[in-house]
Each structure stands twice: as C-alpha cells, then as structure tokens.
Enzyme design. Sequence first.
Site, PDB file in Angstrom:
ATOM      1  CG  ASN A  42     -54.507 -40.121 -30.024  1.00 17.87           C
ATOM      2  OD1 ASN A  42     -54.044 -40.642 -29.017  1.00 17.87           O
ATOM      3  ND2 ASN A  42     -54.969 -40.820 -31.038  1.00 17.87           N
ATOM      4  CB  ILE A  43     -58.771 -35.868 -27.369  1.00 16.62           C
ATOM      5  CG1 ILE A  43     -57.834 -35.927 -26.153  1.00 16.62           C
ATOM      6  CG2 ILE A  43     -60.231 -35.866 -26.918  1.00 16.62           C
ATOM      7  CD1 ILE A  43     -57.890 -34.717 -25.247  1.00 16.62           C
ATOM      8  CD  GLU A  55     -47.867 -35.516 -32.176  1.00 19.15           C
ATOM      9  OE1 GLU A  55     -49.045 -35.744 -31.858  1.00 19.15           O
ATOM     10  OE2 GLU A  55     -47.316 -36.047 -33.142  1.00 19.15           O
ATOM     11  CB  CYS A  86     -50.170 -35.332 -38.640  1.00 15.79           C
ATOM     12  SG  CYS A  86     -50.815 -33.972 -37.653  1.00 15.79           S
TER      13      CYS A  86
HETATM   14  N1  THU Z   1     -52.231 -38.817 -34.186  1.00 14.76           N
HETATM   15  C1  THU Z   1     -51.540 -38.195 -33.179  1.00 14.76           C
HETATM   16  O1  THU Z   1     -52.058 -37.999 -32.068  1.00 14.76           O
HETATM   17  N2  THU Z   1     -50.279 -37.802 -33.428  1.00 14.76           N
HETATM   18  C2  THU Z   1     -49.586 -38.085 -34.566  1.00 14.76           C
HETATM   19  O2  THU Z   1     -48.428 -37.712 -34.672  1.00 14.76           O
HETATM   20  C3  THU Z   1     -50.233 -38.825 -35.645  1.00 14.76           C
HETATM   21  C4  THU Z   1     -51.691 -39.024 -35.504  1.00 14.76           C
HETATM   22  C5  THU Z   1     -53.585 -39.300 -33.884  1.00 14.76           C
HETATM   23  C6  THU Z   1     -54.719 -38.583 -34.541  1.00 14.76           C
HETATM   24  C7  THU Z   1     -55.781 -39.643 -34.562  1.00 14.76           C
HETATM   25  O3  THU Z   1     -56.429 -39.666 -33.295  1.00 14.76           O
HETATM   26  C8  THU Z   1     -55.010 -40.938 -34.698  1.00 14.76           C
HETATM   27  O4  THU Z   1     -53.685 -40.647 -34.311  1.00 14.76           O
HETATM   28  C9  THU Z   1     -55.028 -41.523 -36.101  1.00 14.76           C
HETATM   29  O5  THU Z   1     -54.665 -40.577 -37.043  1.00 14.76           O
END
Ligand code: THU
Length: 133
Positions: A42-43, A55, A86
């Site tokens: 995640n970025i 993802e 999400c």
């Molecule tokens: N996030 C993801 O990368 N994947 C998920 O399945 C759930 C949420 C990230 C987004 C954000 O950077 C952090 O987690 C908190 O929501």
Amino acid sequence: MMQEKLIKAAKQARKSAYAPYSNFKVGAALLTTSGEIFTGSNIENAAYPVTCCAERVAIFKAISEGFSDFEAIAVVADTKEAVSPCGSCRQVMSEFFQKHTSIFLSNLQDRTITLTMEELLPYSFHKENLIDK
Ligand code: THU
C-alpha cells in the site's frame, strides 16, 4: 507449495509499504497463469483518498506490463485474523479475475483463509451488466 510461496512474497512486499498515516502495512503477491509473480504494497498520500491499496498496486503493475490472466493472489497484513480486502479492491479483482481465481488472505502468523473470487465478491457488478439490459 504455491500458496506458501505467494504468502511469503506478499509478506516480503509488505516491508516496502509506504503507510506513514495509518501505520497499517499491507503486502500482496499476484500469480499469473504463466507463472510470473507481481507484488504490491500500500502507498499512502498526505491527501488520504489518493492512497492505493497493496492489492491494486500488484494488479495494476501486472496489467500495465501486459499480463491479464491470473491464477491467484495473496494478501498479508498484521491483523489478528486473516486480512480482509476493501470493497474497492474486491471490485478491481473482479474486473480481472475469473470466478474461480484463488484468493489467499493471511496475517503475519500465517492464519490463512482461502476463497474464490466469487466467494469474496458475490453477485458483483461486472462488464456484462453494462450490456445486459
Ligand atoms: N489497505 C490495503 O492496502 N489493502 C487492504 O486490503 C485494506 C487496506 C491499506 C490502505 C491504507 O493504506 C491502509 O491499508 C489503511 O486502510
């Protein structure tokens, strides 16, 4: 085993997450049907909604490199139970995955849930809905 290999790759990818706002690091590893693995983390961004989940980073990397047939994806976060993707990521997965594509959801202790795309997002909105009127 393919599941273990993908979860290991997702854990490794998680280390490169840029998550200074949530401190919630996520890693993903996507396996193509021809055997390549694309990883993502995640970025986040100071403008919070601009954040991209792990993802989607992995899927967009693969699509932008010309790969669009996928076998499985693994997602890992430091959660008590297996991480839950999400809604936006479920929708993006459903755009590119088959109904039977495997989704391995895990945590750092390897508590893993395996689902198919159809199970992760049942009765989804998809491209056929745009013409099936
Ligand atoms: N996030 C993801 O990368 N994947 C998920 O399945 C759930 C949420 C990230 C987004 C954000 O950077 C952090 O987690 C908190 O929501």
